[in-house]
Scaffold this motif. Structure first.
Motif, PDB file in Angstrom:
ATOM      1  N   ALA A  18      -6.526   3.848  -2.818  1.00  0.00           N
ATOM      2  CA  ALA A  18      -6.458   3.007  -1.625  1.00  0.00           C
ATOM      3  C   ALA A  18      -5.696   1.714  -1.901  1.00  0.00           C
ATOM      4  O   ALA A  18      -4.821   1.309  -1.124  1.00  0.00           O
ATOM      5  N   SER A  78      -1.999   2.495  -2.434  1.00  0.00           N
ATOM      6  CA  SER A  78      -1.351   2.860  -1.180  1.00  0.00           C
ATOM      7  C   SER A  78      -1.043   1.625  -0.343  1.00  0.00           C
ATOM      8  O   SER A  78       0.023   1.521   0.281  1.00  0.00           O
ATOM      9  N   LEU A  79      -1.980   0.674  -0.311  1.00  0.00           N
ATOM     10  CA  LEU A  79      -1.730  -0.572   0.423  1.00  0.00           C
ATOM     11  C   LEU A  79      -0.558  -1.341  -0.182  1.00  0.00           C
ATOM     12  O   LEU A  79       0.293  -1.875   0.551  1.00  0.00           O
ATOM     13  N   GLY A 124       2.933  -1.927   1.706  1.00  0.00           N
ATOM     14  CA  GLY A 124       3.436  -3.276   1.925  1.00  0.00           C
ATOM     15  C   GLY A 124       4.836  -3.460   1.389  1.00  0.00           C
ATOM     16  O   GLY A 124       5.670  -4.138   2.018  1.00  0.00           O
TER      17      GLY A 124
END
Length: 282
Positions: free
Chosen positions: A145, A148-149, A153
């Protein structure tokens, strides 16, 4: 001169130079990814160990300052007082960081006064949520998670900035880095965060390798600079060629040792203790 005119006037590169530049771009991005993974793994390992530890370092410090020796009072410091003190200190540091960052900007990050306070509160809330998730969510999913962020971004920032070559950087992150990271997170990250140290040591080696290659592309690798500066200008090209030859021979020797090591590790078939990666990646 416009950017298009500058590109038109620049000398054309041959195939080897184009390939070298492409490899250089990939290596730059891999160094950035590996450094991010080193930071994430080390941070997660330290935070998780402190979250599950029965004692508190802040509680120990408070007990030492106050001279508390009673076990019941120590337990109160560890479980009730230390978390509050830690939260206040962390919030103060985050607030100072946001205020310092805004001081160098013509206007605040958010369109109102006191935006640093709002950003500090949001940051601390995100840190607290992350710490809670580390305790209740499998480490592979938490790492996936967060990664992935970060990748999302990065892709969004490239698309918005639209700087020269942004399409290639965004495509490389989305089509190469992202699938590789998903595979690694799901296949090689075990429960807990003890893999952080192992991952940090592994990627530190690869950062060194890729960093050396980047230095070669930029002409900043180790060479015989002393001889180049002390000998006549007429012999400079000969000395420079000799320096490149010595560096190339040394690199070839290291590559030869690497091949021997790779073959030996393949025969033993060993794996790293935490992530289960083969020893050959070291």
């Amino acid at each position: 001169m416009t950017a298009a005119a500058a590109d038109a006037s620049a000398p054309k590169k041959n195939v080897l130079q184009v390939v070298d530049d492409a490899i250089y771009g990939v290596e730059q991005r891999l160094v950035a990814v590996f450094l991010s993974l080193i930071t994430l793994g080390t941070f997660a390992d330290v935070v998780q160990r402190r979250l599950v530890a029965p004692d508190s370092k802040v509680g120990q410090l408070l007990a030492r300052i106050s001279g508390t020796t009673d076990e019941a009072a120590r337990a109160t410091l560890d479980h009730d007082v230390a978390p509050v003190v830690s939260a206040i200190v962390v919030f103060g540091l985050v607030l100072f960081a946001w205020m310092a960052a805004e001081r160098d900007r013509p206007k605040p990050f958010l369109p109102f006064r006191g935006s640093a306070w709002v950003l500090a509160l949001t940051t601390c809330a995100a840190l607290g949520l992350s710490a809670w998730l580390m305790l209740v969510v499998p480490s592979s999913l938490f790492t996936l998670a967060v990664g992935s962020l970060a990748l999302g971004g990065y892709v969004v920032s490239q698309v918005r900035a639209k700087e020269n070559g942004w399409q290639g950087r965004a495509a490389f992150a989305a089509l190469v880095i992202a699938p590789g990271f998903v595979w690694f997170a799901l296949e090689h990250i075990p429960q807990g965060y003890g893999w952080g140290k192992e991952l940090a040591m592994l990627f530190t080696l690869w950062v060194g390798f890729f960093g050396a290659s980047v230095c070669v592309h930029e002409g900043k690798h180790i060479r015989l600079e002393a001889l180049e500066r002390t000998h006549p200008a007429a012999a400079a090209h000969i000395i420079a060629a000799l320096g490149h030859l010595v560096a190339a021979l040394f690199a070839a020797f290291l590559a030869y040792l690497g091949v021997i090591y790779f073959g030996a590790q393949q025969q033993t078939g060993g794996t790293l203790s935490q992530t289960g990666l083969p020893d050959t990646v070291m």
